[in-house]
Design a protein around this motif. Sequence first.
Motif, mmCIF file in Angstrom:
data_model
loop_
_atom_site.group_PDB
_atom_site.id
_atom_site.type_symbol
_atom_site.label_atom_id
_atom_site.label_comp_id
_atom_site.label_asym_id
_atom_site.label_seq_id
_atom_site.Cartn_x
_atom_site.Cartn_y
_atom_site.Cartn_z
ATOM 1 N N VAL A 22 0.861 -1.175 0.000
ATOM 2 C CA VAL A 22 0.000 0.000 0.000
ATOM 3 C C VAL A 22 0.907 1.237 0.000
ATOM 4 O O VAL A 22 1.904 1.273 0.727
ATOM 5 C CB VAL A 22 -0.896 0.028 1.254
ATOM 6 C CG1 VAL A 22 -1.722 1.300 1.300
ATOM 7 C CG2 VAL A 22 -1.784 -1.203 1.298
ATOM 8 N N LEU A 24 1.168 5.786 -0.358
ATOM 9 C CA LEU A 24 0.507 7.090 -0.286
ATOM 10 C C LEU A 24 0.942 7.910 -1.494
ATOM 11 O O LEU A 24 2.141 8.100 -1.713
ATOM 12 C CB LEU A 24 0.896 7.823 0.996
ATOM 13 C CG LEU A 24 0.453 7.159 2.307
ATOM 14 C CD1 LEU A 24 1.035 7.927 3.505
ATOM 15 C CD2 LEU A 24 -1.061 7.089 2.401
ATOM 16 N N THR A 37 -4.492 7.093 -0.519
ATOM 17 C CA THR A 37 -4.007 5.744 -0.290
ATOM 18 C C THR A 37 -4.273 4.928 -1.545
ATOM 19 O O THR A 37 -5.347 5.020 -2.131
ATOM 20 C CB THR A 37 -4.747 5.150 0.922
ATOM 21 O OG1 THR A 37 -4.513 6.000 2.044
ATOM 22 C CG2 THR A 37 -4.269 3.752 1.244
ATOM 23 N N SER A 39 -3.420 1.036 -3.677
ATOM 24 C CA SER A 39 -2.826 -0.307 -3.748
ATOM 25 C C SER A 39 -2.757 -0.836 -5.171
ATOM 26 O O SER A 39 -2.178 -1.876 -5.383
ATOM 27 C CB SER A 39 -3.658 -1.306 -2.944
ATOM 28 O OG SER A 39 -3.392 -1.232 -1.582
ATOM 29 N N VAL A 84 -2.625 5.649 7.349
ATOM 30 C CA VAL A 84 -2.851 5.247 5.957
ATOM 31 C C VAL A 84 -4.340 4.992 5.716
ATOM 32 O O VAL A 84 -4.901 5.427 4.702
ATOM 33 C CB VAL A 84 -2.019 3.985 5.631
ATOM 34 C CG1 VAL A 84 -2.427 3.385 4.293
ATOM 35 C CG2 VAL A 84 -0.528 4.314 5.637
ATOM 36 N N VAL A 85 -4.972 4.318 6.646
ATOM 37 C CA VAL A 85 -6.405 4.036 6.510
ATOM 38 C C VAL A 85 -7.216 5.321 6.593
ATOM 39 O O VAL A 85 -8.176 5.512 5.833
ATOM 40 C CB VAL A 85 -6.848 3.017 7.580
ATOM 41 C CG1 VAL A 85 -8.363 2.888 7.609
ATOM 42 C CG2 VAL A 85 -6.201 1.667 7.307
ATOM 43 N N CYS A 87 -6.240 8.232 5.625
ATOM 44 C CA CYS A 87 -6.092 8.878 4.306
ATOM 45 C C CYS A 87 -7.024 8.243 3.271
ATOM 46 O O CYS A 87 -7.499 8.926 2.363
ATOM 47 C CB CYS A 87 -4.646 8.766 3.815
ATOM 48 S SG CYS A 87 -3.510 9.904 4.620
ATOM 49 N N GLY A 88 -7.278 6.930 3.407
ATOM 50 C CA GLY A 88 -8.168 6.255 2.479
ATOM 51 C C GLY A 88 -9.640 6.489 2.762
ATOM 52 O O GLY A 88 -10.482 6.359 1.872
ATOM 53 N N CYS A 119 7.264 8.335 5.697
ATOM 54 C CA CYS A 119 7.404 7.094 4.924
ATOM 55 C C CYS A 119 8.882 6.755 4.728
ATOM 56 O O CYS A 119 9.709 7.651 4.565
ATOM 57 C CB CYS A 119 6.714 7.242 3.577
ATOM 58 S SG CYS A 119 4.914 7.324 3.745
ATOM 59 N N HIS A 160 -2.852 -4.649 1.162
ATOM 60 C CA HIS A 160 -4.287 -4.668 1.410
ATOM 61 C C HIS A 160 -4.952 -5.932 0.876
ATOM 62 O O HIS A 160 -4.738 -6.338 -0.256
ATOM 63 C CB HIS A 160 -4.936 -3.438 0.757
ATOM 64 C CG HIS A 160 -6.324 -3.172 1.229
ATOM 65 N ND1 HIS A 160 -7.336 -2.821 0.376
ATOM 66 C CD2 HIS A 160 -6.868 -3.210 2.473
ATOM 67 C CE1 HIS A 160 -8.454 -2.643 1.078
ATOM 68 N NE2 HIS A 160 -8.194 -2.871 2.353
ATOM 69 N N SER B 177 -11.900 0.409 8.030
ATOM 70 C CA SER B 177 -11.700 1.036 6.737
ATOM 71 C C SER B 177 -13.011 1.165 5.992
ATOM 72 O O SER B 177 -13.864 0.292 6.040
ATOM 73 C CB SER B 177 -10.731 0.182 5.918
ATOM 74 O OG SER B 177 -10.668 0.659 4.597
#
Lengths: 180, 180
Positions: A22, A24, A37, A39, A84-85, A87-88, A119, A160, B177
């Motif tokens: 995953v 960014l 985010t 994938s 990260v989640v 951001c998604g 990161c 993911h 999520s």
Amino acid sequence: MKAAKQTLALSSVYRLLEPGPVVLVATSHKGRANIMTMSWHTMIDFEPPIVGCVISNRDFTFGLLKASRECTINIPTVELAAKVVRCGNTTGRTVDKFKAFGLTPTPASHVAAPLVAECYASLECKLIDARLATKYNFFILEVVKAWIDPSRKNPRTIHHRGRGVFMVAGRTIRLPSRMK
Amino acid sequence: MKAAKQTLALSSVYRLLEPGPVVLVATSHKGRANIMTMSWHTMIDFEPPIVGCVISNRDFTFGLLKASRECTINIPTVELAAKVVRCGNTTGRTVDKFKAFGLTPTPASHVAAPLVAECYASLECKLIDARLATKYNFFILEVVKAWIDPSRKNPRTIHHRGRGVFMVAGRTIRLPSRMK
């Protein structure tokens, strides 16, 4: 938390993205920066490193990338999974995700889009082919500069599996391969 | 070793490929079947599941896929890692990889290319767009049928980091999520 990044040879970029982490994606246009985010990406060529990725036309990033033709791809590890989640789960149309989630934008060298300092690796990218963007939301990027924190020998990237389930990178094995 | 596979809903296919596993691509044309090892793939759409992948024009599979317009994508786990690497180190022009490496071709239902019985999941694919094949070796496939061994709850897929180094899928984490 913030990685002290050094230059990574462009010929080694595929080793970061090929395992499927995953990532960014950061963009910037007219002073407005955003993170999303992602994938759905693949290496397309080794050197110069060419990357293909899917960015939905429903995402705020879609317009920023088409307008600026630049972005950065930043690779987080498991310590950042909650951010990260988030951001998604949000959109840059209404949220400044850098501020809201405590992520630090730092200047890139070849693109206006920022790097995400937290990161362990970051790739500066130029959009080189958008001919499949309308039909498939598919963009082709060239990596023009790569950064990595050399102290991270076995980064615990996240992968993911759908619906908020992530696989965390496990042990490493070595096999006698002629593959690059 | 051979997986007893059942039908998997096409809407769940992305959960198999999105984490970035190394896969085996099987093709068949005029009675000649082949397997190749591939890591450069990405999901492009959820349902029907659309997959993009890079298959080099130096690979024997390139011609078989262009001619037959069909293939299967088979997902191995770490127990098969040595065979996966052997498939990557050899060419189907001179080796029958199924025989040479003890992999079992079984009939697919919608395509002529065989499934690889030892893999825990297999996807039957039709080539739907090859317009980027000449410039980027990039093929767009539609998954028309998916198979999975339902007994494999946490499959230890392998993820290539280059030069024979593989990350083995580790632990699973769950986060709240809104992502599909």
